[in-house]
Each structure stands twice: as structure tokens, then as C-alpha cells.
Scaffold this motif. Structure first.
Motif, PDB file in Angstrom:
ATOM      1  N   PRO A 152      35.852 -42.247 -31.244  1.00  0.00           N
ATOM      2  CA  PRO A 152      35.815 -43.454 -32.088  1.00  0.00           C
ATOM      3  C   PRO A 152      34.448 -44.127 -32.189  1.00  0.00           C
ATOM      4  O   PRO A 152      34.051 -44.520 -33.296  1.00  0.00           O
ATOM      5  N   PRO A 153      33.671 -44.328 -31.111  1.00  0.00           N
ATOM      6  CA  PRO A 153      32.371 -45.004 -31.291  1.00  0.00           C
ATOM      7  C   PRO A 153      31.424 -44.241 -32.221  1.00  0.00           C
ATOM      8  O   PRO A 153      30.793 -44.845 -33.099  1.00  0.00           O
ATOM      9  N   ALA A 154      31.333 -42.923 -32.047  1.00  0.00           N
ATOM     10  CA  ALA A 154      30.461 -42.130 -32.923  1.00  0.00           C
ATOM     11  C   ALA A 154      30.999 -42.098 -34.346  1.00  0.00           C
ATOM     12  O   ALA A 154      30.231 -42.159 -35.321  1.00  0.00           O
ATOM     13  N   THR A 155      32.338 -42.041 -34.485  1.00  0.00           N
ATOM     14  CA  THR A 155      32.934 -42.058 -35.823  1.00  0.00           C
ATOM     15  C   THR A 155      32.635 -43.361 -36.539  1.00  0.00           C
ATOM     16  O   THR A 155      32.315 -43.388 -37.740  1.00  0.00           O
ATOM     17  N   LEU A 156      32.730 -44.472 -35.807  1.00  0.00           N
ATOM     18  CA  LEU A 156      32.426 -45.782 -36.405  1.00  0.00           C
ATOM     19  C   LEU A 156      30.970 -45.848 -36.845  1.00  0.00           C
ATOM     20  O   LEU A 156      30.665 -46.327 -37.954  1.00  0.00           O
ATOM     21  N   LEU A 157      30.055 -45.362 -36.025  1.00  0.00           N
ATOM     22  CA  LEU A 157      28.634 -45.389 -36.379  1.00  0.00           C
ATOM     23  C   LEU A 157      28.362 -44.543 -37.617  1.00  0.00           C
ATOM     24  O   LEU A 157      27.670 -44.984 -38.553  1.00  0.00           O
ATOM     25  N   LEU A 158      28.912 -43.333 -37.652  1.00  0.00           N
ATOM     26  CA  LEU A 158      28.700 -42.471 -38.819  1.00  0.00           C
ATOM     27  C   LEU A 158      29.350 -43.050 -40.073  1.00  0.00           C
ATOM     28  O   LEU A 158      28.805 -42.948 -41.177  1.00  0.00           O
ATOM     29  N   GLY A 159      30.522 -43.667 -39.915  1.00  0.00           N
ATOM     30  CA  GLY A 159      31.184 -44.283 -41.064  1.00  0.00           C
ATOM     31  C   GLY A 159      30.383 -45.434 -41.627  1.00  0.00           C
ATOM     32  O   GLY A 159      30.266 -45.593 -42.854  1.00  0.00           O
ATOM     33  N   ILE A 160      29.803 -46.260 -40.750  1.00  0.00           N
ATOM     34  CA  ILE A 160      28.973 -47.378 -41.217  1.00  0.00           C
ATOM     35  C   ILE A 160      27.733 -46.855 -41.933  1.00  0.00           C
ATOM     36  O   ILE A 160      27.361 -47.344 -43.015  1.00  0.00           O
ATOM     37  N   ALA A 161      27.079 -45.843 -41.364  1.00  0.00           N
ATOM     38  CA  ALA A 161      25.875 -45.295 -41.993  1.00  0.00           C
ATOM     39  C   ALA A 161      26.198 -44.652 -43.340  1.00  0.00           C
ATOM     40  O   ALA A 161      25.482 -44.856 -44.340  1.00  0.00           O
ATOM     41  N   LEU A 162      27.282 -43.877 -43.394  1.00  0.00           N
ATOM     42  CA  LEU A 162      27.673 -43.225 -44.642  1.00  0.00           C
ATOM     43  C   LEU A 162      28.052 -44.246 -45.706  1.00  0.00           C
ATOM     44  O   LEU A 162      27.621 -44.163 -46.862  1.00  0.00           O
ATOM     45  N   GLY A 163      28.874 -45.229 -45.321  1.00  0.00           N
ATOM     46  CA  GLY A 163      29.292 -46.246 -46.282  1.00  0.00           C
ATOM     47  C   GLY A 163      28.125 -47.085 -46.775  1.00  0.00           C
ATOM     48  O   GLY A 163      28.036 -47.427 -47.971  1.00  0.00           O
ATOM     49  N   LEU A 164      27.194 -47.428 -45.877  1.00  0.00           N
ATOM     50  CA  LEU A 164      26.039 -48.231 -46.281  1.00  0.00           C
ATOM     51  C   LEU A 164      25.139 -47.460 -47.242  1.00  0.00           C
ATOM     52  O   LEU A 164      24.653 -48.025 -48.242  1.00  0.00           O
TER      53      LEU A 164
END
Length: 432
Positions: free
Chosen positions: A93-105
Motif C-alpha cells: 500500500p505505501p508504494a502503491t499510494l506513492l505511485l498513484g499520486i505521481a501518476l495522477g499528478l
């Protein structure tokens, strides 16, 4: 101390990431930074090449998006690199959240740059960016279905249809995408038609108008199909509404058809010099509703297309751009007539805007009460630059020529005949 901190997190219902999760988080952060660096590099090099290619294809009409193509390329590159990274491995989950934020941004910034480049206001671009960010973040975290279900539950029913927050967002996103595509298609087609060498400016303008109407009509029906709107349910209402709109927009539709007819018969073209209702100006552009005419005073008049169809219009450039200018000149009776006429011709020939062919001529128009009245007839080929300044230039030159050669200008003369005098008035008083 570390044990106490972990116990406190556990007591609050929170779990501190394990060493394996922290390792994945560091790897994900490194991949995100690497993707950002690659995006900056590609944006500077390939983005500049794409901007140059776009300029060659689309010309000067889309400078708004051309200036943003480097940033758009950068953000899209980051999103394309992070998308397989986020979905191709079962991250914690922590890495998924980071990648999701970067991708979405990255995708949100790309959406904002594209829409801003197409001229949409910030009020429309930033909400679209927020929707893109939320959608990609939720999809990466695996919660997009939950959010869609929540948005679908917020709403109300109208007959057999349900209006929800999800349908509203879908409508806004669909309309924005179609609007952006219509703007791009209109500008690209306008540029391509404008570059067609086999068409004159009037035919190019007509093609651009017809292409624009066709694109908007096609976009309307595509949007109706994508949104799933059943037009048959509005058959009766749309008939009455269409009848009311027809009466209300009669003038607008008439002006639209009149504009198309003007472009088809080429009676009035952009660049023509026309005279309408004592106003002289050159046609700037022919729009859907009105024709833009700019006078020599710098004033822009918007004349409805119907007026140019129904009223008498003088088109000085319809079949020939040459226009004859009449310059009235009067001289006194005691002047050398032949010399005066030669000076008039000389003043006309020396004026820079007067054409050498056809040659200027001088006509003796009439024997006036106290002057010989002439007209200098001179031809010009650029009436859009004005007629009065040509007349002024010729008269200025003629004034100095007349002064140099002793040609006098007339002044009013009257003979007074006294038939009788009042009683008591003597002749010597009159002589005095």
C-alpha cells in the motif's frame, strides 16, 4: 524508544511500515524520480521537435498549445512510464499510494496544459485535472469501483432516468473532451484549407465555414450517442421548441445563409473595398452573422449579412481593383488655360499612388460664374489605403505648381447695377 513509538502507532489503529514495505517505498520513489527525469529530458528534446512539427501542420493558429507542447510531452511521458510500473507489480500500500499520486499528478498536469492550450478557462481546466488525478489515484489503489458506486448513489430519479453525481461528472468530462476535439479539428481544417493553392481566399473561407458547421454537427450527434440520450422522448417537445426557436432565430439563420451565399457567389470578398450607406471601408472578414468592415477612421462596423444581400452596395474591388478618383479644380478666367491643364496633369503624374496606366486626364467641366471648372481624373489600385489622401496629395502639389507658374485661383465677382437712389442721396456722397 522505537518500541514505544511502534506500540503507540498500534494503539491508534495505525501500523508502521515494515522494512520490506519501506524498501518498496524507496524503490517506488526512485522509479518516480527517474520517470520525472526522463520526462524532463524527452520534453526538452522530443517536445521541441513535436512543437516544430505541430507548427508546420497547424501554422500560427494554435500557438497557445504549441508553446505548451514541451510540458505536455514531459507530463505524458511521466504518466506513460509510471502506468506499467504501478500496474505491473503487486506493490504494498505505501508504494502503491506513492505511485498513484505521481501518476495522477502527471496526468492531471497534462490535462490542464492541453485544455489551457486550447483556450479553455482555468475554471474548466482545473476541475478536469482534479477528476483525472482522482480517477487514476483511485484506479491505482483499487478503489475506483467503490468511488463510482458512491457517486452513483448520490442523486435522484426523474421518471425512468436517474440523475446522479456520477452522470453529472460523466457529462462534464464528455462535453469537455468533445469541445477540445472540435477546437483542434476546426483549427487544423482551417489551416489545411487555407493552404490549398487551388482555392482563392473566398473559396477558402467558404470551405472553412462549411467544415466548421459539419464538425460541430457531427460532434453534437457523437456526444448524444456517448451520453446515451434518447432524442425520441423529446420528439413532441423538441418540435414545439424548434418551432419557437425558428421564429426567434429567423434573423440569425437568415444572416447565416446570406453569409454562405455571399461567399459562394463571391460578390463580396475579404479585402474588397465597399461603400454602404455613405460608409467606405474594406472587408475585414465575413462571419457567421455579420461582415466586419474597417473604415479609414479605424472604426470597425459589423453589418448583418442580410443587409449586404438586400441593399445596394458599391464594391470598388469586385472585378477590378482599379478605382478612378475625381479631383475638382477651378482656375480664374485670366489664366493660361493650356498651361494650367498641363500643371494639373503634372501634379497627378507625380503623385506616388496614381497609376501610370491608365493615364490621368483633365476635363474642362463647365464655364462657371467666375471660374473655369476642371476635374482631374486619376486611377489608383489600392483603394483600401484611402481616396481622400490621394486627392489631398495632388492638390498640395498643384498648389505649389500654380504658385510657381503664376496661375491664379478664382474668387467670387459680382456686378452691382443701381437702378435708382433714395431721395436725398447725392452722387458726390456716393462717389465719396
Amino acid at each position: 524508544m522505537i518500541r514505544d513509538l511502534l506500540d503507540r502507532f498500534a494503539g491508534m489503529g495505525m501500523r508502521f511500515p515494515s522494512p520490506a514495505e519501506l524498501g518498496e517505498l524507496a524503490v517506488a520513489l526512485g522509479l518516480a524520480v527517474l520517470a520525472a527525469a526522463i520526462g524532463v529530458l524527452i520534453g526538452r528534446r522530443i517536445g521541441a521537435q513535436i512543437a516544430g512539427l505541430w507548427h508546420r501542420i497547424a501554422g500560427e493558429h494554435i500557438n497557445g498549445i504549441q508553446a505548451r507542447l514541451c510540458r505536455i510531452t514531459r507530463y505524458l511521458t511521466v504518466a506513460l512510464l509510471l502506468s506499467p510500473v504501478a500496474g505491473g507489480y503487486a506493490w504494498h500500500p505505501p508504494a502503491t499510494l506513492l505511485l498513484g499520486i505521481a501518476l495522477g499528478l502527471a496526468m492531471a498536469l497534462a490535462v490542464v496544459e492541453v485544455l489551457r492550450g486550447l483556450g479553455l478557462p482555468r475554471l474548466a481546466t482545473w476541475p478536469m485535472g482534479a477528476i483525472a488525478f482522482t480517477s487514476l489515484l483511485s484506479k491505482t489503489m483499487g478503489g475506483l469501483g467503490v468511488i463510482e458506486a458512491l457517486l452513483a448513489r448520490i442523486g435522484f430519479d426523474i421518471g425512468s432516468r436517474r440523475l446522479s453525481l456520477l452522470s453529472l461528472l460523466t457529462f462534464l468530462v464528455t462535453v469537455t473532451i468533445i469541445y477540445a476535439l472540435v477546437r483542434i479539428a476546426n483549427r487544423l481544417l482551417a489551416q489545411w484549407i487555407g493552404r490549398a493553392k487551388g482555392l482563392d481566399p473566398t473559396q477558402q473561407l467558404l470551405g472553412q465555414k462549411l467544415a466548421s458547421i459539419a464538425i460541430v454537427t457531427a460532434a453534437f450527434f457523437v456526444g448524444i450517442d456517448l451520453l446515451g440520450i434518447d432524442l425520441t422522448t423529446f420528439a413532441v417537445f423538441s418540435g414545439a421548441f424548434g418551432l419557437a426557436i425558428g421564429f426567434g432565430m429567423q434573423k440569425t439563420v437568415g444572416n447565416l445563409i446570406a453569409g454562405i451565399i455571399l461567399l459562394m457567389d463571391r460578390s463580396i470578398k475579404p479585402g474588397d473595398v465597399i461603400a454602404l450607406q455613405n460608409e467606405i471601408g474594406w472587408v475585414n472578414k465575413i462571419g457567421v452573422r455579420a461582415v466586419s468592415i474597417i473604415t479609414r477612421d479605424g472604426k470597425e462596423h459589423l453589418i448583418p449579412n442580410e443587409n449586404l444581400m438586400t441593399q445596394e452596395v458599391e464594391n470598388w474591388s469586385y472585378s477590378d481593383r482599379n478605382v478612378r478618383v475625381r479631383i475638382p479644380v477651378s482656375i480664374a478666367y485670366n489664366n493660361d488655360l493650356k498651361l494650367a491643364q498641363e500643371l494639373m496633369l503634372r501634379a497627378a503624374r507625380e503623385s506616388p499612388r496614381v497609376l501610370k496606366s491608365p493615364k490621368p486626364t483633365v476635363w474642362l467641366m463647365s464655364f462657371g460664374d467666375y471660374a473655369l471648372q476642371h476635374e482631374i481624373l486619376a486611377w489608383i489600385s489600392d483603394p483600401e489605403s484611402g481616396v481622400g489622401n490621394v486627392r489631398s496629395d495632388v492638390l498640395n502639389r498643384l498648389w505649389f505648381l500654380f504658385k510657381e507658374h503664376g496661375i491664379g485661383l478664382p474668387y467670387p465677382q459680382r456686378d452691382i447695377h443701381i437702378r435708382s437712389l433714395p431721395t436725398g442721396v447725392r452722387h458726390e456722397n456716393l462717389d465719396a
